[in-house]
Design a protein around this motif. Sequence first.
Motif, PDB file in Angstrom:
ATOM      1  N   GLY A 198      40.625  43.502  44.533  1.00  0.00           N
ATOM      2  CA  GLY A 198      39.925  43.323  43.156  1.00  0.00           C
ATOM      3  C   GLY A 198      38.597  43.599  43.265  1.00  0.00           C
ATOM      4  N   ILE A 199      38.035  43.571  42.065  1.00  0.00           N
ATOM      5  CA  ILE A 199      36.627  43.581  41.718  1.00  0.00           C
ATOM      6  C   ILE A 199      36.051  42.478  41.102  1.00  0.00           C
ATOM      7  N   GLY A 200      34.879  41.797  41.687  1.00  0.00           N
ATOM      8  CA  GLY A 200      34.309  40.500  41.150  1.00  0.00           C
ATOM      9  C   GLY A 200      33.297  39.901  41.929  1.00  0.00           C
ATOM     10  N   GLY A 201      33.279  38.856  42.433  1.00  0.00           N
ATOM     11  CA  GLY A 201      32.139  38.102  43.297  1.00  0.00           C
ATOM     12  C   GLY A 201      32.511  37.572  44.340  1.00  0.00           C
ATOM     13  N   GLU A 202      31.195  36.589  44.767  1.00  0.00           N
ATOM     14  CA  GLU A 202      31.368  35.701  45.876  1.00  0.00           C
ATOM     15  C   GLU A 202      32.699  34.749  45.947  1.00  0.00           C
ATOM     16  N   LYS A 203      32.888  34.277  44.962  1.00  0.00           N
ATOM     17  CA  LYS A 203      33.839  33.234  44.724  1.00  0.00           C
ATOM     18  C   LYS A 203      35.247  33.651  45.134  1.00  0.00           C
ATOM     19  N   MET A 204      35.546  35.019  44.582  1.00  0.00           N
ATOM     20  CA  MET A 204      36.628  35.576  44.703  1.00  0.00           C
ATOM     21  C   MET A 204      36.757  36.015  46.350  1.00  0.00           C
ATOM     22  N   ARG A 205      35.743  36.437  46.789  1.00  0.00           N
ATOM     23  CA  ARG A 205      35.756  36.890  48.230  1.00  0.00           C
ATOM     24  C   ARG A 205      36.265  35.426  49.073  1.00  0.00           C
ATOM     25  N   GLU A 206      35.371  34.382  48.675  1.00  0.00           N
ATOM     26  CA  GLU A 206      35.825  33.193  49.421  1.00  0.00           C
ATOM     27  C   GLU A 206      37.135  32.612  49.506  1.00  0.00           C
ATOM     28  N   ALA A 207      37.845  33.064  48.008  1.00  0.00           N
ATOM     29  CA  ALA A 207      39.153  32.800  47.956  1.00  0.00           C
ATOM     30  C   ALA A 207      40.270  33.595  48.579  1.00  0.00           C
ATOM     31  N   GLY A 208      39.813  34.572  49.427  1.00  0.00           N
ATOM     32  CA  GLY A 208      40.696  35.462  50.248  1.00  0.00           C
ATOM     33  C   GLY A 208      41.125  36.639  49.408  1.00  0.00           C
ATOM     34  N   VAL A 209      40.236  37.048  48.525  1.00  0.00           N
ATOM     35  CA  VAL A 209      40.566  38.309  47.711  1.00  0.00           C
ATOM     36  C   VAL A 209      39.721  39.677  48.451  1.00  0.00           C
ATOM     37  N   LYS A 210      40.274  40.608  48.609  1.00  0.00           N
ATOM     38  CA  LYS A 210      39.487  41.630  49.246  1.00  0.00           C
ATOM     39  C   LYS A 210      38.799  42.385  48.238  1.00  0.00           C
ATOM     40  N   VAL A 211      37.643  42.025  47.953  1.00  0.00           N
ATOM     41  CA  VAL A 211      36.698  42.391  46.985  1.00  0.00           C
ATOM     42  C   VAL A 211      36.145  43.763  47.276  1.00  0.00           C
ATOM     43  N   LYS A 212      36.593  44.853  46.563  1.00  0.00           N
ATOM     44  CA  LYS A 212      36.099  46.279  46.812  1.00  0.00           C
ATOM     45  C   LYS A 212      34.892  46.527  45.961  1.00  0.00           C
ATOM     46  N   ALA A 213      34.455  45.825  45.208  1.00  0.00           N
ATOM     47  CA  ALA A 213      32.999  46.140  44.374  1.00  0.00           C
ATOM     48  C   ALA A 213      32.581  44.673  43.826  1.00  0.00           C
ATOM     49  N   PHE A 214      31.467  44.301  43.907  1.00  0.00           N
ATOM     50  CA  PHE A 214      30.684  43.057  43.382  1.00  0.00           C
ATOM     51  C   PHE A 214      30.174  43.481  42.200  1.00  0.00           C
ATOM     52  N   THR A 215      30.836  42.933  41.146  1.00  0.00           N
ATOM     53  CA  THR A 215      30.321  43.182  39.919  1.00  0.00           C
ATOM     54  C   THR A 215      29.654  42.069  38.872  1.00  0.00           C
ATOM     55  N   VAL A 216      29.438  40.890  39.545  1.00  0.00           N
ATOM     56  CA  VAL A 216      29.195  39.733  38.672  1.00  0.00           C
ATOM     57  C   VAL A 216      27.991  39.940  38.166  1.00  0.00           C
TER      58      VAL A 216
END
Length: 382
Positions: A37-55
């Motif tokens: 997905g795309i999002g932020g640090e909270k998502m990354r910490e939750a196990g999401v493979k964040v492909k772009a930081f957008t917050v």
Amino acid sequence: MSELKIMLSATEVSGDLHAANLAKAIKRIHPATSFIGIGGEKMREAGVKVKAFTVHMGTIGLLEGVKYYPSFLRIKSMVEETLKEEHPDLVVLVDSRDFNLRVIRLANRFKIPTVYYIAPPVWAWPDWKAKTIARSLTRIIAIFPFEAKVYEKIGANVIFTGHPLLDVVKPKLSKEEAHRKFDLNPCKPIIGLLPGSRECEINKLLPVMLKAACILKKNLKGVQFLLPIAASVFQDKISKMVARSKLPIKIIDNGIYDSMNISDLLIVASGTATLEAACLNTPMIIVYKTSISSYLLGQILLKIPYVGLPNILAKKRIVPELLQFRATANRVGDLALKLLTDPKKLEQMKVELKGVMQKLGKPGAIDRAARVVVETATSMRK
């Protein structure tokens, strides 16, 4: 248990938090789930493979978003490529209306089902726009009961699960512990300043709040100020603005709910933070300013008399709103002074806020939403 691949899309601080909590709940219910997905640090910490930081790109209005448009175009292209290559079982959109409406169109092109969580507030918009959104989604998870009714009326596949903040807004410290940690005198007034989590909000609202704080400092003996950081990406910017004001404001990192919980009054930007304050039963003054064009467009399009969520839910003005031209330092400071010297008004506001919270459903909303997501993803694969 079949494996699931889910894509999450959020471009704001609050959306990042809600998406992260949803991902954790989905993992508990269906461990064989991977996330991109795309999002932020909270998502990354939750196990999401964040492909772009957008917050950092959350905006309100047309002009406010112009500076981020090139970045949004690049991220949109990346999302399109990801959908094509990864072809997830489901795309979950979280808040971030303007960007996520584009993601829906991309997902539909690749025949990937979509679920909107923290859906666009169609109850505040013209009917034609609401119907367009409803037709384009596989399912909508409503967090307000009246929102579910509106979506249902226009033919959407919608389910009400309750508001996730009921599970999230919990202070880590008792009030006594928080007073000690932040070195505050509980016998003197404590005011929380919350200028929002978007850069445009900080630019427009924090200077007003700081000038109002200066007025309060001159007129209210022993007054104390807290400023909890909502988005760490803007911490340096906020710290410099506060330093230039030369006011004794305590900047709090990673303690927003404890700060709100011990405040006698909050001066808060319209948005999620107003409901967080309501969850903690903390009185508030809602302020907001945007560009002239966005304000005038809102005056034309919006169908509701209030912008603050507590007032919208109560269907009456239970907390004061100072918007646009009325959001001046003098008005904010004078109103805060009147409220802090009138305990009866503050107590009445607390009573009204308790009534608002009863309209948000019951705790467990995040787990209920996670089950809807898993059920939708698995059923669409058959």
